[in-house]
Design a protein around this motif. Structure first.
Motif, PDB file in Angstrom:
ATOM      1  N   ALA A  52       3.891  24.382  33.393  1.00 19.61           N
ATOM      2  CA  ALA A  52       3.695  25.655  32.705  1.00 19.61           C
ATOM      3  C   ALA A  52       5.001  26.438  32.644  1.00 19.61           C
ATOM      4  CB  ALA A  52       2.614  26.467  33.417  1.00 19.61           C
ATOM      5  N   GLU A  53       5.746  26.463  33.742  1.00 20.35           N
ATOM      6  CA  GLU A  53       7.028  27.163  33.771  1.00 20.35           C
ATOM      7  C   GLU A  53       7.996  26.569  32.746  1.00 20.35           C
ATOM      8  OE1 GLU A  53      10.008  28.347  37.349  1.00 20.35           O
ATOM      9  OE2 GLU A  53       9.950  26.206  36.853  1.00 20.35           O
ATOM     10  N   SER A 113       9.551  27.712  25.061  1.00 20.74           N
ATOM     11  CA  SER A 113       8.766  28.345  23.989  1.00 20.74           C
ATOM     12  C   SER A 113       7.741  27.396  23.375  1.00 20.74           C
ATOM     13  CB  SER A 113       9.703  28.883  22.900  1.00 20.74           C
ATOM     14  OG  SER A 113      10.604  29.843  23.436  1.00 20.74           O
ATOM     15  N   VAL A 114       7.101  26.617  24.243  1.00 18.95           N
ATOM     16  CA  VAL A 114       6.034  25.713  23.804  1.00 18.95           C
ATOM     17  C   VAL A 114       4.688  26.370  24.120  1.00 18.95           C
ATOM     18  CG1 VAL A 114       4.966  23.450  24.109  1.00 18.95           C
ATOM     19  CG2 VAL A 114       7.466  23.678  24.224  1.00 18.95           C
ATOM     20  N   ASP A 115       3.867  26.574  23.102  1.00 18.71           N
ATOM     21  CA  ASP A 115       2.552  27.189  23.312  1.00 18.71           C
ATOM     22  C   ASP A 115       1.661  26.261  24.135  1.00 18.71           C
ATOM     23  OD1 ASP A 115       3.235  29.400  21.816  1.00 18.71           O
ATOM     24  OD2 ASP A 115       2.508  28.529  19.938  1.00 18.71           O
ATOM     25  N   VAL A 125       8.671  15.739  37.121  1.00 17.60           N
ATOM     26  CA  VAL A 125       7.454  15.286  36.451  1.00 17.60           C
ATOM     27  C   VAL A 125       7.195  16.156  35.225  1.00 17.60           C
ATOM     28  CG1 VAL A 125       4.972  14.913  36.664  1.00 17.60           C
ATOM     29  CG2 VAL A 125       6.472  14.415  38.599  1.00 17.60           C
ATOM     30  N   ALA A 126       7.412  17.458  35.365  1.00 22.84           N
ATOM     31  CA  ALA A 126       7.248  18.362  34.232  1.00 22.84           C
ATOM     32  C   ALA A 126       8.222  17.999  33.112  1.00 22.84           C
ATOM     33  CB  ALA A 126       7.468  19.805  34.683  1.00 22.84           C
ATOM     34  N   ARG A 127       9.459  17.686  33.469  1.00 23.80           N
ATOM     35  CA  ARG A 127      10.445  17.279  32.463  1.00 23.80           C
ATOM     36  C   ARG A 127      10.009  15.987  31.783  1.00 23.80           C
ATOM     37  NH1 ARG A 127      14.924  15.616  34.694  1.00 23.80           N
ATOM     38  NH2 ARG A 127      16.183  15.887  32.809  1.00 23.80           N
ATOM     39  N   ALA A 128       9.433  15.064  32.565  1.00 27.56           N
ATOM     40  CA  ALA A 128       8.950  13.810  31.994  1.00 27.56           C
ATOM     41  C   ALA A 128       7.845  14.072  30.971  1.00 27.56           C
ATOM     42  CB  ALA A 128       8.447  12.901  33.105  1.00 27.56           C
ATOM     43  N   ILE A 129       6.904  14.946  31.317  1.00 28.28           N
ATOM     44  CA  ILE A 129       5.799  15.258  30.405  1.00 28.28           C
ATOM     45  C   ILE A 129       6.318  15.926  29.144  1.00 28.28           C
ATOM     46  CG2 ILE A 129       3.701  16.631  30.131  1.00 28.28           C
ATOM     47  CD1 ILE A 129       3.246  16.232  33.177  1.00 28.28           C
ATOM     48  N   LEU A 130       7.255  16.851  29.291  1.00 29.37           N
ATOM     49  CA  LEU A 130       7.818  17.535  28.125  1.00 29.37           C
ATOM     50  C   LEU A 130       8.468  16.545  27.168  1.00 29.37           C
ATOM     51  CD1 LEU A 130       8.459  20.083  26.550  1.00 29.37           C
ATOM     52  CD2 LEU A 130      10.500  20.395  27.989  1.00 29.37           C
TER      53      LEU A 130
END
Length: 280
Positions: free
Chosen positions: A19-20, A26-28, A180-185
């Motif tokens: 989420a952060e 700027s991704v909804d 992991v967040a970077r991977a998902i993005l």
């Protein structure tokens, strides 16, 4: 209900980092929790034919943080969500489903994207079904760390028996929640990454070296070293003589295929005596 870019089902440990990162870029997005805390959507998956998706906005990318067990639940979730939104938006297409799993079922040395899991079970069956039927992306993660989830703090969970069982295989693989967040993005940005991928920070750590920072664990190891078999395993008779570090363990997970496909590399590497570089 307005469509968003990313729907996070289960706003837990990884969800906070994701989420952060989405907000920063700027991704909804929208996220769910069981109780609707912190401005999330109150929603819980129910593995019954009465599962309700009316609270969930439409999104082209849906990240499933919680474990889904069995192909029937995958069908209920994926088909139910998609069908609901197609009744409201006839042009709505099946989203790219992104499931998070673990690497426990991968024990070959080393295991890669192309290594079949050694065991089956409801969760592994669900992941395979999601890939085969819904063209999903499954990210099988190694040990998660970040913030309060600090590897050196795991020493408190070790008993003498548990420590003894780990001496034959001291390898530890980690990945930071922020990576992991970077991977998902990157999966979202690319839009075509599907199938099964193993995800780690591409390092291997010595579990014993990490937990030996705890005096209690050092005491347990000293007691274990009275056993001749333990002396043979560690090639030492005293705690001070035990050889520690990554070069004394075997790599179990090779996640290079994912990072090469995503076009990025992990940023956050665990260092025993340094603070978390990205704590939330």
């Amino acid at each position: 209900m307005e469509q968003i870019k990313v729907l996070i089902l289960g706003h837990g440990f990884v969800g906070e980092y994701l989420a952060e990162l989405l907000a920063k870029n700027s991704v909804d997005y929208a996220a769910t929790t069981r109780n609707g805390r912190n401005a999330t959507i109150k929603w819980q998956f129910s593995s019954t034919d009465t599962a309700d998706f009316s609270a969930l906005p439409a999104a082209p990318f849906v990240v499933v943080m919680f474990p889904v067990n069995g192909s029937a639940d995958v069908d209920l979730l994926c088909r139910g969500y998609t069908t609901y939104h197609q009744t409201l938006h006839p042009n709505y297409k099946q989203p790219l489903w992104i499931f998070l799993g673990s690497t426990r079922a991968f024990t070959q040395l080393p295991s890669t994207k192309f290594t079949p899991p050694d065991t089956n079970g409801p969760r592994m069956d669900a992941e395979t079904h999601a890939i085969d039927k819904y063209n999903a992306c499954v990210l099988n993660l190694v040990g998660l760390w970040g913030g309060a989830r600090c590897p050196r703090g795991w020493a408190r969970f070790y008993t003498k028996d548990r420590l003894r069982t780990r001496l034959n295989d001291r390898s530890l693989h980690l990945v930071h929640g922020a990576d992991v967040a970077r991977a998902i993005l990157e999966v979202v940005r690319d839009g075509t990454i599907n199938g099964r991928w193993l995800v780690s920070d591409q390092r291997v750590y010595d579990m014993l070296q990490i937990v030996m920072c705890d005096g209690r664990v050092r005491g347990l190891l000293s007691e274990l070293l009275e056993d001749k078999d333990v002396q043979a395993i560690l090639r030492a008779t005293r705690v001070e003589d035990v050889e520690l570090g990554p070069k004394y363990v075997t790599r179990r997970i090779d996640s290079s295929h994912f990072w090469d496909r995503a076009g990025i590399q992990p940023h956050y590497i665990y260092a025993l005596d340094q603070p978390d570089p990205h704590a939330i």
